[in-house]
Scaffold this active site. Structure first.
Site, PDB file in Angstrom:
ATOM      1  CG  HIS A 147      -1.926   1.158   1.371  1.00 20.92           C
ATOM      2  ND1 HIS A 147      -3.212   0.968   1.403  1.00 20.92           N
ATOM      3  CD2 HIS A 147      -1.782   2.461   0.911  1.00 20.92           C
ATOM      4  CE1 HIS A 147      -3.959   2.274   1.303  1.00 20.92           C
ATOM      5  NE2 HIS A 147      -2.965   3.236   1.087  1.00 20.92           N
ATOM      6  CG  ASN A 206      -4.666   8.367  -3.307  1.00 22.16           C
ATOM      7  OD1 ASN A 206      -3.843   8.107  -3.697  1.00 22.16           O
ATOM      8  ND2 ASN A 206      -4.966   9.121  -2.586  1.00 22.16           N
ATOM      9  CG  LEU A 211      -8.195  10.245   6.978  1.00 13.79           C
ATOM     10  CD1 LEU A 211      -8.871  10.921   6.080  1.00 13.79           C
ATOM     11  CD2 LEU A 211      -8.881  10.274   8.329  1.00 13.79           C
ATOM     12  CG  HIS A 237      -0.401  15.160   2.152  1.00 16.74           C
ATOM     13  ND1 HIS A 237      -1.129  15.195   1.047  1.00 16.74           N
ATOM     14  CD2 HIS A 237      -0.793  13.877   2.757  1.00 16.74           C
ATOM     15  CE1 HIS A 237      -2.260  14.503   1.225  1.00 16.74           C
ATOM     16  NE2 HIS A 237      -1.828  13.481   2.111  1.00 16.74           N
ATOM     17  CG  ASP A 279      -1.783   4.864   3.893  1.00 18.50           C
ATOM     18  OD1 ASP A 279      -1.913   5.163   2.877  1.00 18.50           O
ATOM     19  OD2 ASP A 279      -2.425   5.480   4.894  1.00 18.50           O
ATOM     20  CG  HIS A 296     -10.085   4.468   3.006  1.00 15.90           C
ATOM     21  ND1 HIS A 296      -9.064   5.031   3.393  1.00 15.90           N
ATOM     22  CD2 HIS A 296     -11.084   4.985   3.669  1.00 15.90           C
ATOM     23  CE1 HIS A 296      -9.132   6.009   4.204  1.00 15.90           C
ATOM     24  NE2 HIS A 296     -10.473   5.702   4.541  1.00 15.90           N
ATOM     25  CG  HIS A 298      -5.346   2.286   5.401  1.00 17.84           C
ATOM     26  ND1 HIS A 298      -6.534   2.005   5.873  1.00 17.84           N
ATOM     27  CD2 HIS A 298      -5.266   3.228   4.708  1.00 17.84           C
ATOM     28  CE1 HIS A 298      -7.290   2.843   4.708  1.00 17.84           C
ATOM     29  NE2 HIS A 298      -6.436   3.452   4.082  1.00 17.84           N
ATOM     30  CG  HIS A 322      -0.902   6.939  -1.029  1.00 14.49           C
ATOM     31  ND1 HIS A 322      -1.818   6.954  -1.917  1.00 14.49           N
ATOM     32  CD2 HIS A 322      -1.002   6.388  -0.049  1.00 14.49           C
ATOM     33  CE1 HIS A 322      -2.746   6.374  -1.014  1.00 14.49           C
ATOM     34  NE2 HIS A 322      -2.384   5.966  -0.084  1.00 14.49           N
ATOM     35  CG  LEU A 323       5.066   5.637  -5.795  1.00 17.24           C
ATOM     36  CD1 LEU A 323       5.437   4.808  -7.260  1.00 17.24           C
ATOM     37  CD2 LEU A 323       6.238   5.957  -4.939  1.00 17.24           C
ATOM     38  NE  ARG A 324       0.599  11.845  -2.061  1.00 15.07           N
ATOM     39  CZ  ARG A 324      -0.535  11.368  -1.287  1.00 15.07           C
ATOM     40  NH1 ARG A 324      -1.513  10.755  -2.036  1.00 15.07           N
ATOM     41  NH2 ARG A 324      -0.582  11.659  -0.103  1.00 15.07           N
ATOM     42  CB  ALA A 354      -5.555  12.636   6.181  1.00 10.88           C
ATOM     43  CE  LYS A 368      -7.860   1.707  -1.239  1.00 11.38           C
ATOM     44  NZ  LYS A 368      -6.723   2.600  -0.871  1.00 11.38           N
TER      45      LYS A 368
END
Ligand code: NCD
Ligand code: ZN
Ligand code: ZN
Length: 346
Positions: free
Chosen positions: A14, A42, A220, A252, A248, A137, A175, A16-18, A264, A100
């Protein structure tokens, strides 16, 4: 005392690489440690079909350091317009590993998510047929449900009926944050698993809120009370193949976190395996780390385990206060603190 630890190379189930200008920072951070990672979709706009997933994969691959064999496992973002045909087309690329589900409004960039969870039956049937996992999620979004109760309510209202309608569907509750989620996962067959993050193992809501509000611990689903943290710790070291590593890691920029309305997400990818090693050691279960980090995830996804290894050595080092993040900076989890394990780089 263990001074040196060699493990099968782990994977992050899980992440997030953006996108775009931050990929040169996020991709190498994970590729240094992990063999593979499940890449969360996302983005804005989200990764909604096979074509977008393949294009995003190319942008990621362009930032994988020379010599690394890191493999991003792509994920489709379910919307109200996703069809079974889109799932089959994604499967056929060989590059999309999962789908997802974000209930609309549940978390960062989830406004295009699913609004009517009752209409997912076709999608779930297509997933079960392809052997593709549904990643969730797991929080309801109703205003009247307290933020601390949203995961439990999602289990009761959505997941229990969903798994009974689709008993062979592979499902990952992402998560997890509560004893209720641990119990739900344990009550199901081997087709239901869960990822557990560093922050939910290391902290409870007191860490975030007592003595001042710590925005870098805000993620979150939100950190819960200590009894839930203890249930997650017990699950992670239980040796059950249902629970596996998913950071996760959700970067940011500093200003977006340290704000009157902070985002979050915690950034942990820079030292994911060291952070988990410290937690497992504190729980007296360093011997359980390898299976959690490197075996149970690929087994669940029916992928081969990595064949190479990484080595951690006991060595104190200080986490920088900030790290580069595109044209911005990011504050990593445990910024300025001392970690006691360090991964050797070849
Ligand atoms: N976990 C988080 O707090 N944030 C994630 C979204 C998510 O995984 O829910 C993000 O994309 O920032
Ligand atoms: Zn989430
Ligand atoms: Zn996430």
């Amino acid at each position: 005392m263990t001074e040196r630890l060699t493990l099968t190379r782990p994977d992050d189930w899980h992440l997030h690489l953006r996108d775009l200008d931050v990929l040169p920072h996020t991709v190498p951070a994970t590729a240094r440690q992990m063999g593979r990672a499940i890449i969360m979709p996302n983005l804005r706009p989200p990764v909604m079909n096979a074509e977008q997933a393949l294009a995003y994969r190319e942008r990621i691959m362009a930032q994988v350091p020379a010599g690394s064999r890191f493999e991003p496992l792509m994920v489709l973002y379910l919307t109200d317009n996703t069809t079974a045909e889109m799932i089959r087309a994604a499967k056929a690329t060989g590059k999309v590993a999962a789908v997802k589900l974000y209930p609309a409004g549940a978390t960062t960039n989830s406004d295009s998510g699913v609004t009517d969870l009752g209409k997912l039956d076709d999608i779930c049937a297509a997933l079960a047929e392809c052997g593709m996992p549904l990643l969730v999620h797991g929080e309801v979004t109703h205003n009247h449900v307290d933020i601390f109760d949203r995961e439990k309510q999602f289990l009761d209202d959505i997941l229990v009926p969903l798994v009974s309608r689709h008993p062979s569907l592979k499902l990952v509750v992402e998560h997890i944050t509560t004893a209720d989620a641990v119990a739900f996962v344990n009550s199901q067959g081997a087709n239901v698993g869960a990822t557990i993050t560093v922050q939910h193992l290391a902290y409870n809501r007191n860490h975030m809120l007592v003595g001042g509000i710590r925005p870098h611990l805000f993620c979150l689903p939100i950190l819960k009370r200590n009894v839930h943290q203890q249930a997650l710790q017990a699950a992670a070291i239980s040796g059950s193949a249902k629970f596996f590593l998913g950071t996760d890691s959700a970067p940011h920029a500093k200003g977006a976190k340290e704000s009157a309305c902070g985002c979050a997400g915690c950034f942990t990818a820079y030292a994911a395996i060291e952070l988990y090693a410290e937690i497992f050691e504190d729980l007296g279960a360093l011997d359980k780390l390898e299976a959690f980090a490197s075996h149970f995830g690929p087994d669940f996804y029916a992928l081969p385990r990595n064949t190479d290894t990484i080595t951690l050595v006991r060595e104190n080092w200080q986490v920088p206060a900030e790290m580069a993040f595109g044209h911005d900076v990011i504050v990593p989890l445990r910024a300025g603190e001392t970690l006691r394990w360090k991964m050797l780089t070849e």
